[in-house]
Design a protein around this motif. Sequence first.
Motif, PDB file in Angstrom:
ATOM      1  N   ARG A  13       8.427   9.546  10.475  1.00 53.19           N
ATOM      2  CA  ARG A  13       7.170   8.837  10.707  1.00 53.19           C
ATOM      3  C   ARG A  13       6.634   8.403   9.360  1.00 53.19           C
ATOM      4  NH1 ARG A  13       1.661   9.740  10.510  1.00 53.19           N
ATOM      5  NH2 ARG A  13       0.428   9.027  12.282  1.00 53.19           N
ATOM      6  N   ILE A  14       6.308   7.125   9.235  1.00 59.72           N
ATOM      7  CA  ILE A  14       5.663   6.666   8.007  1.00 59.72           C
ATOM      8  C   ILE A  14       4.329   6.020   8.382  1.00 59.72           C
ATOM      9  CG2 ILE A  14       7.816   6.366   6.730  1.00 59.72           C
ATOM     10  CD1 ILE A  14       7.641   3.390   7.179  1.00 59.72           C
ATOM     11  N   ALA A  15       3.400   6.054   7.461  1.00 56.21           N
ATOM     12  CA  ALA A  15       2.083   5.454   7.730  1.00 56.21           C
ATOM     13  C   ALA A  15       1.559   4.866   6.432  1.00 56.21           C
ATOM     14  CB  ALA A  15       1.124   6.520   8.258  1.00 56.21           C
ATOM     15  N   ASP A  16       0.827   3.775   6.538  1.00 55.66           N
ATOM     16  CA  ASP A  16       0.216   3.226   5.328  1.00 55.66           C
ATOM     17  C   ASP A  16      -1.282   3.537   5.324  1.00 55.66           C
ATOM     18  OD1 ASP A  16      -0.943   1.401   7.021  1.00 55.66           O
ATOM     19  OD2 ASP A  16       0.120  -0.347   6.248  1.00 55.66           O
ATOM     20  N   ASP A  17      -1.974   3.198   4.242  1.00 56.25           N
ATOM     21  CA  ASP A  17      -3.384   3.600   4.159  1.00 56.25           C
ATOM     22  C   ASP A  17      -4.313   2.695   4.962  1.00 56.25           C
ATOM     23  OD1 ASP A  17      -3.116   1.536   2.447  1.00 56.25           O
ATOM     24  OD2 ASP A  17      -3.406   2.724   0.625  1.00 56.25           O
TER      25      ASP A  17
ATOM     26  N   SER B  96       0.827  -1.204   0.000  1.00 59.05           N
ATOM     27  CA  SER B  96       0.000   0.000   0.000  1.00 59.05           C
ATOM     28  C   SER B  96       0.864   1.259   0.000  1.00 59.05           C
ATOM     29  CB  SER B  96      -0.923  -0.019   1.212  1.00 59.05           C
ATOM     30  OG  SER B  96      -0.141  -0.146   2.378  1.00 59.05           O
ATOM     31  N   LYS B  97       0.205   2.356  -0.251  1.00 57.47           N
ATOM     32  CA  LYS B  97       0.903   3.642  -0.340  1.00 57.47           C
ATOM     33  C   LYS B  97       1.417   4.060   1.052  1.00 57.47           C
ATOM     34  CE  LYS B  97      -0.108   8.303  -2.020  1.00 57.47           C
ATOM     35  NZ  LYS B  97       0.352   8.952  -0.804  1.00 57.47           N
ATOM     36  N   ILE B  98       2.611   4.620   1.078  1.00 58.19           N
ATOM     37  CA  ILE B  98       3.182   5.066   2.351  1.00 58.19           C
ATOM     38  C   ILE B  98       3.249   6.585   2.374  1.00 58.19           C
ATOM     39  CG2 ILE B  98       5.242   5.027   3.821  1.00 58.19           C
ATOM     40  CD1 ILE B  98       5.976   2.364   2.689  1.00 58.19           C
ATOM     41  N   THR B  99       2.806   7.182   3.466  1.00 58.55           N
ATOM     42  CA  THR B  99       3.015   8.627   3.623  1.00 58.55           C
ATOM     43  C   THR B  99       4.193   8.830   4.576  1.00 58.55           C
ATOM     44  OG1 THR B  99       1.424   8.699   5.423  1.00 58.55           O
ATOM     45  CG2 THR B  99       0.608   9.275   3.230  1.00 58.55           C
ATOM     46  N   PHE B 100       4.833   9.957   4.436  1.00 59.96           N
ATOM     47  CA  PHE B 100       6.078  10.185   5.171  1.00 59.96           C
ATOM     48  C   PHE B 100       6.140  11.607   5.701  1.00 59.96           C
ATOM     49  CE2 PHE B 100      10.366  12.107   4.506  1.00 59.96           C
ATOM     50  CZ  PHE B 100      10.991  11.529   5.595  1.00 59.96           C
ATOM     51  N   SER B 101       6.591  11.777   6.942  1.00 58.81           N
ATOM     52  CA  SER B 101       6.880  13.120   7.464  1.00 58.81           C
ATOM     53  C   SER B 101       8.093  13.024   8.391  1.00 58.81           C
ATOM     54  CB  SER B 101       5.671  13.681   8.216  1.00 58.81           C
ATOM     55  OG  SER B 101       5.310  12.808   9.250  1.00 58.81           O
TER      56      SER B 101
ATOM     57  N   GLY C  97      -3.737   2.640   8.185  1.00 57.14           N
ATOM     58  CA  GLY C  97      -3.653   3.302   9.488  1.00 57.14           C
ATOM     59  C   GLY C  97      -2.489   2.851  10.359  1.00 57.14           C
ATOM     60  N   ARG C  98      -1.635   1.986   9.821  1.00 58.84           N
ATOM     61  CA  ARG C  98      -0.474   1.567  10.615  1.00 58.84           C
ATOM     62  C   ARG C  98       0.610   2.647  10.548  1.00 58.84           C
ATOM     63  NH1 ARG C  98       0.041  -4.500   8.276  1.00 58.84           N
ATOM     64  NH2 ARG C  98      -0.098  -3.284   6.366  1.00 58.84           N
ATOM     65  N   VAL C  99       1.359   2.778  11.644  1.00 62.53           N
ATOM     66  CA  VAL C  99       2.386   3.821  11.729  1.00 62.53           C
ATOM     67  C   VAL C  99       3.727   3.185  12.098  1.00 62.53           C
ATOM     68  CG1 VAL C  99       3.096   5.879  13.028  1.00 62.53           C
ATOM     69  CG2 VAL C  99       0.702   5.586  12.393  1.00 62.53           C
ATOM     70  N   GLY C 100       4.795   3.685  11.507  1.00 65.19           N
ATOM     71  CA  GLY C 100       6.142   3.224  11.857  1.00 65.19           C
ATOM     72  C   GLY C 100       7.041   4.419  12.130  1.00 65.19           C
ATOM     73  N   TRP C 101       7.866   4.313  13.184  1.00 67.24           N
ATOM     74  CA  TRP C 101       8.773   5.402  13.539  1.00 67.24           C
ATOM     75  C   TRP C 101      10.218   4.982  13.312  1.00 67.24           C
ATOM     76  CZ3 TRP C 101       6.686  10.014  15.087  1.00 67.24           C
ATOM     77  CH2 TRP C 101       5.341   9.991  15.497  1.00 67.24           C
ATOM     78  N   GLY C 102      11.033   5.959  12.933  1.00 67.00           N
ATOM     79  CA  GLY C 102      12.458   5.694  12.760  1.00 67.00           C
ATOM     80  C   GLY C 102      13.256   6.925  13.147  1.00 67.00           C
ATOM     81  N   GLU C 103      14.528   6.728  13.392  1.00 63.63           N
ATOM     82  CA  GLU C 103      15.369   7.866  13.769  1.00 63.63           C
ATOM     83  C   GLU C 103      16.625   7.896  12.912  1.00 63.63           C
ATOM     84  OE1 GLU C 103      16.292   8.182  17.918  1.00 63.63           O
ATOM     85  OE2 GLU C 103      17.816   9.733  17.581  1.00 63.63           O
ATOM     86  N   ILE C 104      16.947   9.087  12.437  1.00 61.75           N
ATOM     87  CA  ILE C 104      18.202   9.298  11.704  1.00 61.75           C
ATOM     88  C   ILE C 104      19.097  10.121  12.623  1.00 61.75           C
ATOM     89  CG2 ILE C 104      19.259  10.291   9.644  1.00 61.75           C
ATOM     90  CD1 ILE C 104      16.470  10.008   8.287  1.00 61.75           C
ATOM     91  N   ALA C 105      20.163   9.504  13.095  1.00 59.50           N
ATOM     92  CA  ALA C 105      21.051  10.171  14.062  1.00 59.50           C
ATOM     93  C   ALA C 105      22.480  10.183  13.514  1.00 59.50           C
ATOM     94  CB  ALA C 105      20.984   9.444  15.405  1.00 59.50           C
ATOM     95  N   PRO C 106      22.763  11.088  12.577  1.00 58.84           N
ATOM     96  CA  PRO C 106      24.076  11.058  11.924  1.00 58.84           C
ATOM     97  C   PRO C 106      25.210  11.445  12.884  1.00 58.84           C
ATOM     98  CG  PRO C 106      22.529  12.493  10.738  1.00 58.84           C
ATOM     99  CD  PRO C 106      21.924  12.184  12.078  1.00 58.84           C
ATOM    100  N   LEU C 107      26.393  11.010  12.545  1.00 59.87           N
ATOM    101  CA  LEU C 107      27.590  11.361  13.313  1.00 59.87           C
ATOM    102  C   LEU C 107      28.685  11.534  12.260  1.00 59.87           C
ATOM    103  CD1 LEU C 107      27.981  11.559  16.371  1.00 59.87           C
ATOM    104  CD2 LEU C 107      28.900   9.241  16.344  1.00 59.87           C
ATOM    105  N   SER C 108      28.684  12.718  11.646  1.00 64.32           N
ATOM    106  CA  SER C 108      29.531  12.871  10.454  1.00 64.32           C
ATOM    107  C   SER C 108      31.009  12.786  10.798  1.00 64.32           C
ATOM    108  CB  SER C 108      29.201  14.181   9.740  1.00 64.32           C
ATOM    109  OG  SER C 108      29.378  15.260  10.622  1.00 64.32           O
TER     110      SER C 108
END
Length: 302
Positions: A35-39, A2-7, A41-52
């Motif tokens: 935050r991603i969500a599919d149509d 299904s389609k994923i929305t992203f913020s 109503g499920r939601v998934g969280w992730g973190e981007i924590a760079p250390l350049s």
Amino acid sequence: MSKITFSFATYQRPFVTPLVTHHGTWEVRSGIIIRIADDEGRVGWGEIAPLSWFGSETLAQAIAFCQEIEKKSLTEAVIKEIPSHLTACQFGFECALEDLYHHPTVAEDSLDYSYLLPAGKEALRACQQERRTTFKWKIGVKPLEEELEIFTQLVPLLQGAKVRLDANGGLSLAKAIAWLKIADETGVVEFLEQPLPPAQFQEMLELSREYQTAIALDESVATLTQLEACYHNQWRGIYVIKPAIAGSPQKLRRLCRELKLDLVFSSVFESKIGRQAVLNLARELGTQRALGFSINHWFKEI
Ligand SMILES: [Mg+2]
């Protein structure tokens, strides 16, 4: 699929006490929560924590990538094709996708953590206040003689606990040898972590064969590509893995299956979302060694 929305949203978390390492002083942890969500109503969280400064992309590069993704539609294929230099993004997006479907969670207090002691003489007081199986202490911060003196005072305070000495690549060969000798004599050092800069891989390989105390690579193996290269160059010591900046968790799983690595899972001071994803991986992939994660006292609650 299904389609994923992203913020996404960026965050800044100041340390209670700035973190002092051979790389310098670090005062604020900045990163991105996705935050991603599919149509359905499920939601998934992730973190981007760079250390350049440790080898991942910069925060600005990660933000630019998120902005790009915002403009086009996000699919599983897009996540699998995140460019290899965006290792923290690979981690964040893959974890969000896994979270969307599984929501795995590990009880944080069910795992064994090493306790990060403050640099210098402060370590002595902190070590007596905490009862742990494993401590970690940053070396290569003050002059060698001073640190050896503090270490000598630290040894009897450990009372059966082990200590990891992390040089962040800041020692000369002569200083690394001085530390390995005292580590061998005292028998309290679990491992010496990244004594020399990554460019001196060959010297570290020789030291790992010459002394009883184990050596762990950390800065040398910031990404999975580098880890593979060290393995192929005969490194059979310990690898410190920081999954949040190493790259694709799927690739990490494959390498663990194929290479039987001696791993220490470590944090890059990510917040709860990233930490939970790393702990899930550590639990899934298994390790006998304490996690390099004892960090809650380092952030101001905001
Ligand atoms: Mg380290």
